[in-house]
Design a protein around this motif. Structure first.
Motif, PDB file in Angstrom:
ATOM      1  N   MET A  45       0.782  -1.046  -0.130  1.00 16.76           N
ATOM      2  CA  MET A  45       0.092  -0.133  -0.097  1.00 16.76           C
ATOM      3  C   MET A  45       0.859   1.319  -0.006  1.00 16.76           C
ATOM      4  O   MET A  45       1.945   1.018   0.599  1.00 16.76           O
ATOM      5  CB  MET A  45      -0.931   0.078   1.347  1.00 16.76           C
ATOM      6  N   ILE A  46       0.295   2.443  -0.599  1.00 16.32           N
ATOM      7  CA  ILE A  46       1.031   3.656  -0.757  1.00 16.32           C
ATOM      8  C   ILE A  46       0.263   4.470   0.586  1.00 16.32           C
ATOM      9  O   ILE A  46      -0.866   4.587   0.563  1.00 16.32           O
ATOM     10  CB  ILE A  46       0.642   4.597  -2.058  1.00 16.32           C
ATOM     11  N   ILE A  47       0.992   4.850   1.434  1.00 12.88           N
ATOM     12  CA  ILE A  47       0.582   5.668   2.743  1.00 12.88           C
ATOM     13  C   ILE A  47       0.756   6.828   2.653  1.00 12.88           C
ATOM     14  O   ILE A  47       1.921   7.513   2.545  1.00 12.88           O
ATOM     15  CB  ILE A  47       1.373   5.074   3.838  1.00 12.88           C
ATOM     16  N   ALA A  48      -0.418   7.869   2.615  1.00  8.95           N
ATOM     17  CA  ALA A  48      -0.434   9.126   2.525  1.00  8.95           C
ATOM     18  C   ALA A  48      -0.762   9.864   4.038  1.00  8.95           C
ATOM     19  O   ALA A  48      -1.975   9.292   4.449  1.00  8.95           O
ATOM     20  CB  ALA A  48      -1.014   9.858   1.292  1.00  8.95           C
ATOM     21  N   ARG A  49      -0.193  10.812   4.394  1.00  7.74           N
ATOM     22  CA  ARG A  49      -0.725  11.419   5.721  1.00  7.74           C
ATOM     23  C   ARG A  49      -0.984  12.837   5.495  1.00  7.74           C
ATOM     24  O   ARG A  49      -0.132  13.677   4.804  1.00  7.74           O
ATOM     25  CB  ARG A  49       0.510  11.457   6.676  1.00  7.74           C
ATOM     26  N   TYR A  50      -2.033  13.258   6.121  1.00 10.22           N
ATOM     27  CA  TYR A  50      -2.593  14.554   5.737  1.00 10.22           C
ATOM     28  C   TYR A  50      -2.808  15.250   6.868  1.00 10.22           C
ATOM     29  O   TYR A  50      -2.985  14.846   7.966  1.00 10.22           O
ATOM     30  CB  TYR A  50      -3.999  14.571   5.041  1.00 10.22           C
ATOM     31  N   LEU A  51      -2.928  16.801   6.818  1.00 15.45           N
ATOM     32  CA  LEU A  51      -3.471  17.420   7.898  1.00 15.45           C
ATOM     33  C   LEU A  51      -4.766  18.021   7.465  1.00 15.45           C
ATOM     34  O   LEU A  51      -4.728  18.946   6.457  1.00 15.45           O
ATOM     35  CB  LEU A  51      -2.517  18.584   8.651  1.00 15.45           C
TER      36      LEU A  51
END
Length: 418
Positions: free
Chosen positions: A1-7
């Motif tokens: 999986m490609i993990i993206a973190r956001y605010l």
């Protein structure tokens, strides 16, 4: 999986908005459509892995006509969100990867601010994209500098000199002892100094210096242009014995940089100009860790990170974090890139640059005015950097060390109050 973190910032239920983000960027839309089976969603749907409320505001960061039509009111909650995207949704396709982790998310009506904070990849997935051609070790081998920071400068004035005038300055800088010289980002193929004429004039003096002294000087020629022109210019640099080309990453784009990487064995010096438009706002845009992941997948060898106490808006912690990320592998192989410090750098900023990145010597330190504007000339400017490094490398105070180095003493007197 490609993990993206956001605010994320929204006045709505953050969990519902996060789920909508995951659907929007994978198998879903705002309503269920024919063919959108549970099996398809399971196979291709993104999922929210983590959500943590971190604060709230009494007013939105950005306006949303969509929310205004809904009559939504505060508080506007802020949440850290982590979303996992299936790799098979992307394959090996760098622009599509960017579209998946960013895409339309910044425009969603439910969102009043959104920052893409980071993108994390499995080593096996990272390995499917180009690696740097030279990276840190290759750059060091090319220059014959195994164990200290690399010292360089920028052609100044930024623009307006003719090829023979640029070549004269390059000769002076080679003789002064620099490791690296680069074009300014606004110098691509100007009428006053077309790129091929500039390359011919500069490489003539670089080759002569190499033959006379055995010392290699790397020159990053700015070949920023449309892709076919960049390929031609890279071929010309290679034919003239050059080792490096530079491109403005944000304006060439991911796929053009990736294609250039595949075309040339030259070192690719990645300039980040324009990145403030994407990442400067603390609550909205694309943060450097995410940005650098994407451009490292394009195969860049060097990445600009701005400079400590420089002329740009970045805090020292931001600059240090950016450099440390460049020095951290994205995968199992050594795909680290050389962090490039520039903007207002001189001998006095070298010590904290070294200490704030954990004592690593793997960085390129560009001093434009710090070398070219030294009151005793470029040679003394380079000497001031070398003397400062002598002090820093043994934990000595550079002011105390300056007693033994007139060049460093003059630099402290000239630039110390800036």
């Amino acid at each position: 999986m490609i993990i993206a973190r956001y605010l994320l910032e929204t006045p709505l239920d953050p969990e519902k908005v996060a789920a909508m983000m995951a659907g929007e960027q994978s198998a879903g839309t705002f309503v269920r459509v024919p063919g959108e089976t549970d099996e398809l969603r399971k196979r291709h749907g993104a999922r929210v892995q983590r959500l943590t409320i971190v604060g709230e505001r009494d007013r939105p960061t950005l306006a949303s006509a969509y929310l205004e039509r809904q009559g939504a009111s505060g508080p506007w909650r802020q949440a850290e969100v982590e979303i996992a995207y299936p790799e098979d949704n992307v394959g090996v396709n760098l622009p599509t990867l960017a579209a998946v982790v960013a895409g339309n998310l910044f425009d969603l009506g439910e969102v009043t601010a959104l920052k893409l904070v980071d993108v994390t990849l499995r080593p096996e997935y990272r390995a499917r994209y180009p690696l740097p051609a030279m990276g840190i070790d290759g750059t060091r081998r090319s220059l014959g500098v195994p164990d200290r920071p690399l010292f360089g400068t920028i052609i100044k004035p930024n623009i307006g000199m003719k090829p023979d005038e640029i070549a004269h300055l390059v000769q002076m800088l080679c003789e002064a002892g620099v490791d690296f010289i680069k074009d300014d980002e606004i110098v691509g193929n100007p009428v006053c100094a077309p790129v091929c004429e500039r390359v011919d004039a500069v490489m003539k003096v670089v080759r002569q210096h190499r033959e006379r002294t055995g010392k290699e000087v790397m020159v990053a020629f700015n070949i920023t242009d449309e892709l076919d022109a960049m390929r031609r210019h890279a071929d010309h640099v290679l034919a003239q014995g050059g080792s490096c080309v530079m491109a403005s990453l944000n304006w060439c784009g991911l796929s053009a940089i990736q294609a250039l990487r595949q075309h040339t064995p030259l070192c690719l010096h990645g300039h980040r100009n324009g990145s403030g438009a994407f990442g400067r706002h603390p609550a909205h845009g694309i943060a450097f860790p995410a940005w650098q992941t994407l451009y490292r997948l394009s195969g860049a060898d060097h990445l600009h990170v701005h400079g400590m106490d420089g002329k740009f808006a970045d805090a020292i912690d931001e600059v240090a974090h950016a450099a440390r990320r460049c020095l951290t592998s994205l995968g199992a192989e050594d795909d680290r890139v050389l962090p490039v410090f520039s903007s207002g750098q001189w001998a006095g900023t070298l010590g904290q640059t070294h200490s704030r990145i954990g004592g690593s010597t793997d960085f390129l330190f560009l001093a434009g005015g710090g070398i070219l504007a030294h009151p005793d000339g470029p040679r003394a400017g380079v000497e001031s950097l070398r003397a400062a490094w002598e002090a820093v490398s043994v934990g000595d105070d550079i002011a105390r060390h300056a007693v033994r180095s007139p060049a460093l003493a003059r630099a402290l007197d000239t630039f110390g109050g800036r």
